[in-house]
Design an enzyme around this catalytic site. Structure first.
Site, PDB file in Angstrom:
ATOM      1  N   PRO A   1      -3.043  -8.802  -5.260  1.00 37.56           N
ATOM      2  CA  PRO A   1      -2.539  -8.075  -4.088  1.00 37.56           C
ATOM      3  C   PRO A   1      -2.439  -6.564  -4.357  1.00 37.56           C
ATOM      4  O   PRO A   1      -2.322  -6.137  -5.506  1.00 37.56           O
ATOM      5  CB  PRO A   1      -1.142  -8.684  -3.867  1.00 37.56           C
ATOM      6  CG  PRO A   1      -1.182 -10.006  -4.560  1.00 37.56           C
ATOM      7  CD  PRO A   1      -2.114  -9.837  -5.725  1.00 37.56           C
ATOM      8  N   SER A   2      -2.481  -5.804  -3.272  1.00 36.69           N
ATOM      9  CA  SER A   2      -2.325  -4.339  -3.297  1.00 36.69           C
ATOM     10  C   SER A   2      -3.349  -3.641  -4.173  1.00 36.69           C
ATOM     11  O   SER A   2      -3.088  -2.551  -4.699  1.00 36.69           O
ATOM     12  CB  SER A   2      -0.912  -3.932  -3.754  1.00 36.69           C
ATOM     13  OG  SER A   2       0.053  -4.630  -3.024  1.00 36.69           O
ATOM     14  N   ARG A   3      -4.493  -4.284  -4.344  1.00 31.51           N
ATOM     15  CA  ARG A   3      -5.590  -3.671  -5.125  1.00 31.51           C
ATOM     16  C   ARG A   3      -5.243  -3.452  -6.598  1.00 31.51           C
ATOM     17  O   ARG A   3      -5.854  -2.622  -7.273  1.00 31.51           O
ATOM     18  CB  ARG A   3      -6.039  -2.329  -4.499  1.00 31.51           C
ATOM     19  CG  ARG A   3      -6.518  -2.477  -3.053  1.00 31.51           C
ATOM     20  CD  ARG A   3      -7.844  -3.256  -3.041  1.00 31.51           C
ATOM     21  NE  ARG A   3      -8.366  -3.507  -1.703  1.00 31.51           N
ATOM     22  CZ  ARG A   3      -8.130  -4.616  -0.992  1.00 31.51           C
ATOM     23  NH1 ARG A   3      -7.350  -5.579  -1.443  1.00 31.51           N
ATOM     24  NH2 ARG A   3      -8.693  -4.770   0.176  1.00 31.51           N
ATOM     25  N   LEU A   4      -4.228  -4.192  -7.083  1.00 32.69           N
ATOM     26  CA  LEU A   4      -3.862  -4.066  -8.508  1.00 32.69           C
ATOM     27  C   LEU A   4      -4.579  -5.193  -9.256  1.00 32.69           C
ATOM     28  O   LEU A   4      -3.958  -6.138  -9.758  1.00 32.69           O
ATOM     29  CB  LEU A   4      -2.333  -4.160  -8.673  1.00 32.69           C
ATOM     30  CG  LEU A   4      -1.536  -3.134  -7.858  1.00 32.69           C
ATOM     31  CD1 LEU A   4      -0.039  -3.348  -8.026  1.00 32.69           C
ATOM     32  CD2 LEU A   4      -1.906  -1.710  -8.300  1.00 32.69           C
ATOM     33  N   HIS A   5      -5.894  -5.114  -9.265  1.00 34.04           N
ATOM     34  CA  HIS A   5      -6.697  -6.222  -9.778  1.00 34.04           C
ATOM     35  C   HIS A   5      -6.644  -6.323 -11.299  1.00 34.04           C
ATOM     36  O   HIS A   5      -6.371  -5.336 -11.983  1.00 34.04           O
ATOM     37  CB  HIS A   5      -8.150  -6.036  -9.337  1.00 34.04           C
ATOM     38  CG  HIS A   5      -8.285  -5.763  -7.872  1.00 34.04           C
ATOM     39  ND1 HIS A   5      -7.745  -6.584  -6.919  1.00 34.04           N
ATOM     40  CD2 HIS A   5      -8.867  -4.739  -7.210  1.00 34.04           C
ATOM     41  CE1 HIS A   5      -7.997  -6.082  -5.723  1.00 34.04           C
ATOM     42  NE2 HIS A   5      -8.673  -4.961  -5.861  1.00 34.04           N
TER      43      HIS A   5
END
Ligand SMILES: Cc1cc2nc3c(=O)[nH]c(=O)nc-3n(C[C@H](O)[C@H](O)[C@H](O)COP(=O)(O)O)c2cc1C
Length: 202
Positions: A189-193
């Site tokens: 989530p939230s581009r915190l890959h």
């Protein structure tokens, strides 16, 4: 034009942490491949192969993974194809497994070499008969006048090879890709890959 700027989704299927990493990247790859197969997605062994020509222009296409081991991936193709020509000039290659449904990708970089004839024969013999004849039919990457020409050539070859084993075309075979980096990517989530890269010590 379709407004694609708003197309996005939250990646929340899973995570990848340091404890999940196996000593050898192939074992983690195998685990993810198995999950991709079990998930029922189409062509879980489909991979995007990118090659670079003599002018430095990259090109990509999908092929199917047909074998792998601790240090290499294997696919089969037409040795007269554009990708094979490019690999003969520059054996550096990049391979990507785009497992969107699982919010994952695995990217390999390495060097390709032609597979031995013995290994190619072994795989060719395991293919369905029509696929064996299909390998004879198409001179991949070259233009044809019409689809009908391809189909009539296929019927002609079917007739020609109706008795006995289909011989292996010398313009067809495998490539073994020895990889030196493997990157695992898991959407969060939230581009915190999560991203982990294995690099081979040379
Ligand atoms: C799902 C899928 C699987 C494919 N598998 C292969 C394959 O295993 N080998 C192959 O030579 N081409 C395969 N193709 C066709 C290639 O993408 C490509 O069109 C062809 O190999 C010619 O590529 P080139 O002209 O860039 O060399 C596949 C295409 C798709 C969409």
């Amino acid at each position: 034009m379709i407004d694609v700027s708003g197309l996005r989704r939250v990646y929340a299927e899973g995570g990848l942490s340091r404890e999940d990493l196996t000593p050898e990247p192939i074992d983690l790859f195998e685990k993810w491949l198995k999950q991709a197969i079990d998930s029922g997605i189409h062509d879980p062994n489909g991979m995007v192969v990118s090659t670079v020509n003599a002018e430095g222009q990259p090109s990509s296409r999908m092929v199917l993974l047909k074998n792998y081991d601790r240090e290499s991936l294997v696919f089969f193709t037409n040795y007269g194809s554009r990708k094979a020509h490019e690999l003969s000039e520059n054996p550096k290659i990049s391979i990507l497994f785009p497992w969107y449904m699982l919010e994952r990708q695995v990217a390999f970089q390495g060097v390709a070499e032609k597979l031995s004839v013995v290994e190619t024969i072994k795989y060719f013999r395991s293919r369905p008969r029509d696929s064996q004849i299909g390998a004879w039919t198409s001179h991949q990457s070259s233009k044809i006048s019409a689809r009908a020409a391809l189909e009539s050539k296929f019927m002609e070859l079917k007739q020609k090879f109706q008795n006995g084993e289909v011989p292996i075309p010398e313009f067809w075979g495998g490539f073994r890709v020895k990889f030196n980096t493997v990157e695992f990517w898991q959407g969060r989530p939230s581009r915190l890959h999560d991203r982990f890269m294995y690099t081979k010590n040379s």
